[in-house]
Design a protein around this motif. Structure first.
Motif, mmCIF file in Angstrom:
data_model
loop_
_atom_site.group_PDB
_atom_site.id
_atom_site.type_symbol
_atom_site.label_atom_id
_atom_site.label_comp_id
_atom_site.label_asym_id
_atom_site.label_seq_id
_atom_site.Cartn_x
_atom_site.Cartn_y
_atom_site.Cartn_z
ATOM 1 N N UNK A 42 3.820 5.629 -5.728
ATOM 2 C CA UNK A 42 3.639 5.691 -7.183
ATOM 3 C C UNK A 42 2.544 6.681 -7.546
ATOM 4 N N UNK A 43 1.492 6.723 -6.739
ATOM 5 C CA UNK A 43 0.386 7.650 -6.980
ATOM 6 C C UNK A 43 0.861 9.098 -6.845
ATOM 7 N N UNK A 44 1.645 9.379 -5.812
ATOM 8 C CA UNK A 44 2.155 10.729 -5.618
ATOM 9 C C UNK A 44 3.068 11.146 -6.771
ATOM 10 N N UNK A 45 3.902 10.222 -7.236
ATOM 11 C CA UNK A 45 4.797 10.535 -8.360
ATOM 12 C C UNK A 45 3.987 10.808 -9.624
ATOM 13 N N UNK B 192 0.836 -1.201 0.000
ATOM 14 C CA UNK B 192 0.000 0.000 0.000
ATOM 15 C C UNK B 192 0.875 1.258 0.000
ATOM 16 N N UNK B 193 1.962 1.235 0.765
ATOM 17 C CA UNK B 193 2.876 2.377 0.779
ATOM 18 C C UNK B 193 3.514 2.574 -0.589
ATOM 19 N N UNK C 217 0.676 17.130 -12.658
ATOM 20 C CA UNK C 217 0.647 18.539 -12.269
ATOM 21 C C UNK C 217 1.644 19.334 -13.113
ATOM 22 N N UNK C 218 2.843 18.801 -13.294
ATOM 23 C CA UNK C 218 3.854 19.488 -14.096
ATOM 24 C C UNK C 218 3.414 19.600 -15.553
#
Length: 138
Positions: A104-107, A98-99, A113-114
């Motif tokens: 991976x989700x944050x990346x 899960x971590x 966003x970029x």
């Protein structure tokens, strides 16, 4: 050499293998989807042939605790407190996976966003250029 453990379980609709490796305080996990229920020879073939292809999570440090006798009443209270807490549920392997998914989700969100920011800047530059051309009478 540390200890490796393969757990095969059914996660609807597929059979999934969770591979855990503990090596001197380092803990890594990998996940493999088998599809249909694997037979024992298929699992053995997987372990022998495809072990090196697995993508393990980044190594995390774990603490090995000394076995110390705990009063059964205290142990029961500690267990009940842990169940009541908002701590993550599941096994250590599930928590590690899960971590990894969260990382991976944050990346992925950062890349998106970029990309959106670049597109916004590009649209603004085009709009500004068009405005300048119109002002010059072209």
């Amino acid at each position: 050499m540390g200890m490796s453990k393969l757990t095969v379980r059914f996660e609807d609709p597929f059979w999934v293998g969770i591979i855990e490796v503990e090596d001197g305080g380092d803990y890594r996990v990998a996940r493999h989807v088998f599809g249909a229920e694997p037979t024992t020879p298929e699992v053995l073939r997987f372990v022998c042939d495809r072990w090196r292809e697995l993508r393990f999570t980044d190594s995390i440090q774990i603490q090995t605790e000394q076995a110390k006798r705990i009063n059964p009443k205290r142990l029961r209270r500690m267990i009940e407190k842990e169940i009541q807490s908002s701590a993550r549920r599941g096994t250590k392997a599930q928590q590690t996976l899960a971590e990894q998914r969260e990382a991976a989700k944050e990346a992925s969100e950062a890349r998106s966003r970029a990309r959106r920011e670049d597109q916004r800047r590009e649209r603004f530059a085009k709009k500004t250029e068009k405005r300048k051309r119109k002002h010059r009478g072209r």
